[in-house]
Scaffold this motif. Structure first.
Motif, PDB file in Angstrom:
ATOM      1  N   HIS A 221       0.852  -1.186   0.000  1.00 32.09           N
ATOM      2  CA  HIS A 221       0.000   0.000   0.000  1.00 32.09           C
ATOM      3  C   HIS A 221       0.892   1.243   0.000  1.00 32.09           C
ATOM      4  N   GLY A 222       0.316   2.395  -0.254  1.00 37.04           N
ATOM      5  CA  GLY A 222       1.101   3.619  -0.330  1.00 37.04           C
ATOM      6  C   GLY A 222       1.057   4.431   0.945  1.00 37.04           C
ATOM      7  N   LEU A 223       1.862   5.478   0.965  1.00 44.78           N
ATOM      8  CA  LEU A 223       1.860   6.447   2.058  1.00 44.78           C
ATOM      9  C   LEU A 223       1.119   7.692   1.574  1.00 44.78           C
ATOM     10  N   ASN A 224      -0.006   7.973   2.208  1.00 46.74           N
ATOM     11  CA  ASN A 224      -0.837   9.098   1.762  1.00 46.74           C
ATOM     12  C   ASN A 224      -0.307  10.458   2.201  1.00 46.74           C
TER      13      ASN A 224
ATOM     14  N   LEU B 213       9.477   8.737  -1.272  1.00 48.28           N
ATOM     15  CA  LEU B 213       8.756   9.047  -2.509  1.00 48.28           C
ATOM     16  C   LEU B 213       8.147   7.817  -3.176  1.00 48.28           C
ATOM     17  N   PRO B 214       8.821   6.665  -3.212  1.00 49.61           N
ATOM     18  CA  PRO B 214       8.170   5.502  -3.831  1.00 49.61           C
ATOM     19  C   PRO B 214       6.822   5.163  -3.187  1.00 49.61           C
ATOM     20  N   ALA B 215       6.737   5.296  -1.864  1.00 52.54           N
ATOM     21  CA  ALA B 215       5.478   5.003  -1.167  1.00 52.54           C
ATOM     22  C   ALA B 215       4.430   6.076  -1.455  1.00 52.54           C
ATOM     23  N   LEU B 216       4.845   7.328  -1.583  1.00 54.04           N
ATOM     24  CA  LEU B 216       3.924   8.413  -1.919  1.00 54.04           C
ATOM     25  C   LEU B 216       3.411   8.252  -3.350  1.00 54.04           C
TER      26      LEU B 216
ATOM     27  N   ALA C 125      -0.499   7.649  -4.683  1.00 53.59           N
ATOM     28  CA  ALA C 125      -1.167   8.453  -5.705  1.00 53.59           C
ATOM     29  C   ALA C 125      -1.752   7.576  -6.801  1.00 53.59           C
ATOM     30  N   LYS C 126      -1.039   6.534  -7.180  1.00 50.12           N
ATOM     31  CA  LYS C 126      -1.505   5.646  -8.245  1.00 50.12           C
ATOM     32  C   LYS C 126      -2.665   4.761  -7.786  1.00 50.12           C
ATOM     33  N   LEU C 127      -2.639   4.359  -6.514  1.00 51.15           N
ATOM     34  CA  LEU C 127      -3.659   3.450  -6.002  1.00 51.15           C
ATOM     35  C   LEU C 127      -4.953   4.156  -5.632  1.00 51.15           C
ATOM     36  N   ASN C 128      -4.888   5.483  -5.430  1.00 51.93           N
ATOM     37  CA  ASN C 128      -6.070   6.249  -5.026  1.00 51.93           C
ATOM     38  C   ASN C 128      -6.841   6.678  -6.264  1.00 51.93           C
TER      39      ASN C 128
ATOM     40  N   ALA D 219      -2.028  11.786  -1.731  1.00 51.01           N
ATOM     41  CA  ALA D 219      -0.573  11.697  -1.586  1.00 51.01           C
ATOM     42  C   ALA D 219      -0.025  13.104  -1.413  1.00 51.01           C
ATOM     43  N   ALA D 220       0.627  13.370  -0.291  1.00 55.61           N
ATOM     44  CA  ALA D 220       1.070  14.742  -0.020  1.00 55.61           C
ATOM     45  C   ALA D 220       2.276  14.785   0.898  1.00 55.61           C
ATOM     46  N   ILE D 221       3.093  15.808   0.675  1.00 57.15           N
ATOM     47  CA  ILE D 221       4.209  16.142   1.558  1.00 57.15           C
ATOM     48  C   ILE D 221       3.906  17.500   2.167  1.00 57.15           C
ATOM     49  N   VAL D 222       3.812  17.558   3.487  1.00 55.24           N
ATOM     50  CA  VAL D 222       3.577  18.814   4.191  1.00 55.24           C
ATOM     51  C   VAL D 222       4.811  19.126   5.023  1.00 55.24           C
ATOM     52  N   ASN D 223       5.502  20.201   4.665  1.00 52.89           N
ATOM     53  CA  ASN D 223       6.698  20.621   5.391  1.00 52.89           C
ATOM     54  C   ASN D 223       6.334  21.704   6.388  1.00 52.89           C
ATOM     55  N   ILE D 224       6.604  21.460   7.665  1.00 54.96           N
ATOM     56  CA  ILE D 224       6.300  22.446   8.704  1.00 54.96           C
ATOM     57  C   ILE D 224       7.406  23.494   8.703  1.00 54.96           C
ATOM     58  N   SER D 225       7.034  24.720   8.324  1.00 55.49           N
ATOM     59  CA  SER D 225       7.996  25.796   8.154  1.00 55.49           C
ATOM     60  C   SER D 225       7.703  26.922   9.146  1.00 55.49           C
ATOM     61  N   SER D 226       8.129  28.129   8.812  1.00 53.01           N
ATOM     62  CA  SER D 226       7.924  29.266   9.704  1.00 53.01           C
ATOM     63  C   SER D 226       7.896  30.554   8.898  1.00 53.01           C
ATOM     64  N   VAL D 227       7.050  31.466   9.323  1.00 54.11           N
ATOM     65  CA  VAL D 227       6.935  32.758   8.644  1.00 54.11           C
ATOM     66  C   VAL D 227       8.226  33.556   8.732  1.00 54.11           C
ATOM     67  N   VAL D 228       9.090  33.251   9.697  1.00 56.99           N
ATOM     68  CA  VAL D 228      10.348  33.999   9.815  1.00 56.99           C
ATOM     69  C   VAL D 228      11.280  33.720   8.641  1.00 56.99           C
TER      70      VAL D 228
END
Length: 249
Positions: free
Chosen positions: A85-88, A129-132, A136-139, A149-158
């Motif tokens: 299965h993939g990583l969503n 990335l292979p799991a992501l 995407a392909k399986l959904n 399938a998404a990558i969310v990077n926790i950043s900062s306004v600074v």
């Protein structure tokens, strides 16, 4: 759309935002079938260990974003649980903050924060990335979303050029600016794969890095989960505040 990914991985999940993400994902009406919470040392992640007996879908994985081999080992472990299965959803939450002005910022501190806050998240995204891509392909749903399938990077306004009014924090600002560029570049490279890539700023929240802040992690993580639930292809490559508004780079 509500956030209900089947598989989620969160880095830096042993405290602060990361731990709160774990708790709130577990409490969702449609909790992930597999929730991977990563930390540097399993034996010291007592807050996570306490959640395991009551949550069989929670898997605590050793992953140090500063150690490339640790990232690869974590991927192998996660792949074993995914079983094809993939990583969503990948939430790159692990990060560090160090104070430092023009006179006391060192080369070592610049490189240390760049490694943890930018290089580490990139290597995690690259490795998983292979799991992501598989997710995407399986959904069968069309378009992009944090459920697909998404990558969310926790950043900062600074990290934003347009928002830098106070100076200082050289290492932290520069490392998070680099992370934002990684987000943007991933959004271009992965667009055809239908893997969403965004940066998300929690704002000033009461954590070990900001003990004087008034907003509690549980409130801000609730906001971030709500925002992630409505992200789509129009969000790709952009930078959002936890309250949902767009932040200029």
């Amino acid at each position: 759309m509500k956030l209900n990914p089947s598989t989620v991985l969160i880095t830096g999940a042993n405290r602060g935002h990361g731990l709160e993400f774990v708790k709130q994902f577990l409490s969702l009406p449609s909790a992930p079938k597999l929730l991977f919470a990563t930390c540097r040392d399993f034996h010291t992640c007592l807050n996570l260990q306490e959640l395991i007996p009551h949550n069989p879908n929670l898997k605590v994985i050793k992953l140090d974003v500063d150690d490339e081999m640790s990232i690869k080992d974590a991927f192998k472990t996660v792949e074993g649980y995914l079983q094809g299965h993939g990583l969503n959803l990948l939430i790159n939450n692990a990060g560090v903050l160090e104070e430092g002005g023009i006179s006391d910022t060192t080369g070592d501190s610049m490189m240390r924060l760049f490694r943890t806050n930018a290089v580490g998240p990139f290597l995690v995204a690259q490795t998983f990335l292979p799991a992501l891509n598989r997710a995407a392909k399986l959904n069968p749903s069309t378009g992009m979303s944090c459920n697909k399938a998404a990558i969310v990077n926790i950043s900062s306004v600074v990290a934003c050029f347009d928002q830098n009014y106070n100076g200082s924090l050289y290492a932290y600002r520069c490392s998070k600016a680099a992370l934002n560029m990684i987000t943007k570049t991933l959004s271009v490279d992965l667009k055809d794969n239908l893997v969403l890539s965004v940066s998300l700023d929690p704002g000033w929240v009461q954590t070990d890095m900001a003990p004087m802040a008034h907003t509690l992690p549980r409130d801000r993580v609730h906001d971030m989960i709500k925002v992630m639930g409505v992200m789509n292809e129009s969000s790709n490559g952009l930078f959002f505040h936890a309250e949902g508004f767009l932040i200029p780079w």
